[in-house]
Design an enzyme around this catalytic site. Structure first.
Site, mmCIF file in Angstrom:
data_model
loop_
_atom_site.group_PDB
_atom_site.id
_atom_site.type_symbol
_atom_site.label_atom_id
_atom_site.label_comp_id
_atom_site.label_asym_id
_atom_site.label_seq_id
_atom_site.Cartn_x
_atom_site.Cartn_y
_atom_site.Cartn_z
ATOM 1 N N ARG A 15 0.831 -1.201 0.000
ATOM 2 C CA ARG A 15 0.000 0.000 0.000
ATOM 3 C C ARG A 15 0.868 1.254 0.000
ATOM 4 N NH1 ARG A 15 -0.818 4.777 2.572
ATOM 5 N NH2 ARG A 15 -0.300 3.780 4.550
ATOM 6 N N ASP A 16 1.524 1.532 1.096
ATOM 7 C CA ASP A 16 2.336 2.740 1.236
ATOM 8 C C ASP A 16 3.507 2.721 0.254
ATOM 9 O OD1 ASP A 16 3.096 5.143 2.263
ATOM 10 O OD2 ASP A 16 3.893 4.378 4.146
ATOM 11 N N HIS A 207 6.627 4.143 12.661
ATOM 12 C CA HIS A 207 6.556 4.126 11.198
ATOM 13 C C HIS A 207 7.566 5.174 10.695
ATOM 14 C CE1 HIS A 207 4.018 3.738 7.398
ATOM 15 N NE2 HIS A 207 4.741 4.807 7.128
ATOM 16 N N HIS A 209 10.479 6.802 8.196
ATOM 17 C CA HIS A 209 11.046 6.865 6.848
ATOM 18 C C HIS A 209 12.549 7.120 6.948
ATOM 19 C CE1 HIS A 209 7.357 7.210 4.103
ATOM 20 N NE2 HIS A 209 6.943 6.795 5.280
ATOM 21 N N CYS A 240 6.481 10.028 -0.158
ATOM 22 C CA CYS A 240 5.235 10.712 0.151
ATOM 23 C C CYS A 240 4.967 11.724 -0.949
ATOM 24 C CB CYS A 240 5.336 11.414 1.502
ATOM 25 S SG CYS A 240 3.858 12.372 1.826
ATOM 26 N N ASN A 249 9.980 4.299 2.912
ATOM 27 C CA ASN A 249 9.922 3.762 4.267
ATOM 28 C C ASN A 249 11.232 3.054 4.558
ATOM 29 O OD1 ASN A 249 6.881 3.915 5.028
ATOM 30 N ND2 ASN A 249 6.896 3.178 2.935
#
Length: 305
Positions: A15-16, A207, A209, A240, A249
């Site tokens: 997803r991300d 979470h 990065h 992002c 990430n």
């Protein structure tokens, strides 16, 4: 606090990691990625985002992905559902866990979801309520916890406010996102000190990065503070769209190598994972941003000369 004995890794690559890729990625490739991640031992996989294709074209096939997964016993496949419409669509696909996201930065909230932090929280109340009525767990993301591309420094107190609001609304876990990767270990510890006063540490996730190369150092710092849930993306995929220059990430392979070295159990097979990282980056024609993945691949000659 001391280090945890076990860490639960939340794989956000499908997803991300993929959502900002400009070239369309075949649904079959997404499904194979999800399957391979499960085969490597990951038990929590964020599979799709139920957002309007107008905003995130790459996630237009969310229904096909969510219903096409070959579900493995004991693996939770979750989806991002920013609004009631997205949640209803996800529920129709039999989702068992969803996530909502708010920002700790007012400017980022406006640019990312076109509303203020307060408005975003108001929007999530019915989403969380409806999910819980359907016995679906809700995870809350808070972005920009260690800095914002528009506002710079973010006070830990603001992060705490947003996190507490989501937690009190019924999110079972709050994932603290360093969206632009500017955090350092000391800042990460200070953030945790602040948020940890209001929310139990076993309900928090990291979470981080890796834009400035600090993600692993920051994770080590929060592991020392008792954090036992880490979000990461295979091969360090993702960035992002609203944060210029923000790279992906932290790579799952790098996280597992760190955990293995600390004697912390994650249940993930690193060699299998590294092969998956090589496969997905070759499939979508992107560089593998996992240092561990690249090193292991060279060692076992996975990368074509």
């Amino acid at each position: 606090m001391g280090m945890p004995n076990q860490v639960s890794v939340v794989e956000v690559g499908p997803r991300d990691g993929l959502q900002n890729e400009a070239e369309p990625i075949a649904t079959a490739a997404k499904l194979e990625l999800i399957d391979r991640l499960g085969a490597a031992g990951l038990k929590r996989i964020e599979a799709a985002s139920f957002v309007s294709p107008k905003w995130v074209p790459q996630m237009a096939d969310h229904r096909e992905v969510m219903t096409g997964i070959r579900r493995r016993p004991g693996v939770v496949y979750s989806a991002l559902t920013p609004n009631l419409k997205g949640l209803e669509a996800a529920l129709a696909c039999g989702v068992e866990e969803v996530a909502v996201f708010a920002a700790a930065s007012e400017a980022f909230s406006q640019k990312n979801i076109n509303c203020s932090i307060a408005e975003s929280l108001d929007r999530f109340a019915p989403v969380i309520e409806r999910a819980r009525e359907s016995n679906v767990r809700v995870r809350g993301y808070v972005s920009c916890v260690l800095g914002c591309p528009y506002e710079g420094e973010i006070e830990p107190a603001r992060v705490t406010e947003v996190s507490r609001a989501l937690y009190e609304m019924g999110c079972y876990e709050i994932s603290l996102g360093d969206t632009i990767g500017v955090g350092t270990p000391l800042k990460a510890k200070r953030l945790l000190d602040a948020v940890g006063r209001d929310i139990p540490r076993d309900k928090l996730a990291a979470h981080f990065h890796d834009t400035y190369g600090q993600a692993l150092a920051n994770l080590y710092a929060v592991l020392e503070e008792g954090i036992s849930v880490i979000d990461s993306a295979i091969a360090g995929l993702g960035g992002c769209p609203y944060a210029k220059g923000a790279t992906g990430n932290v790579a799952t392979e790098d996280v597992i190598y760190l955990l293995n070295g600390l004697g912390i159990d994650s249940g993930v097979d690193l060699d299998n994972l590294a092969e998956t990282g090589v496969w997905i980056t070759q499939t979508i024609g992107k560089p593998n941003r996992s240092k561990v993945g690249v090193a292991l691949a060279a060692k076992i000659k996975l990368i074509k000369e």
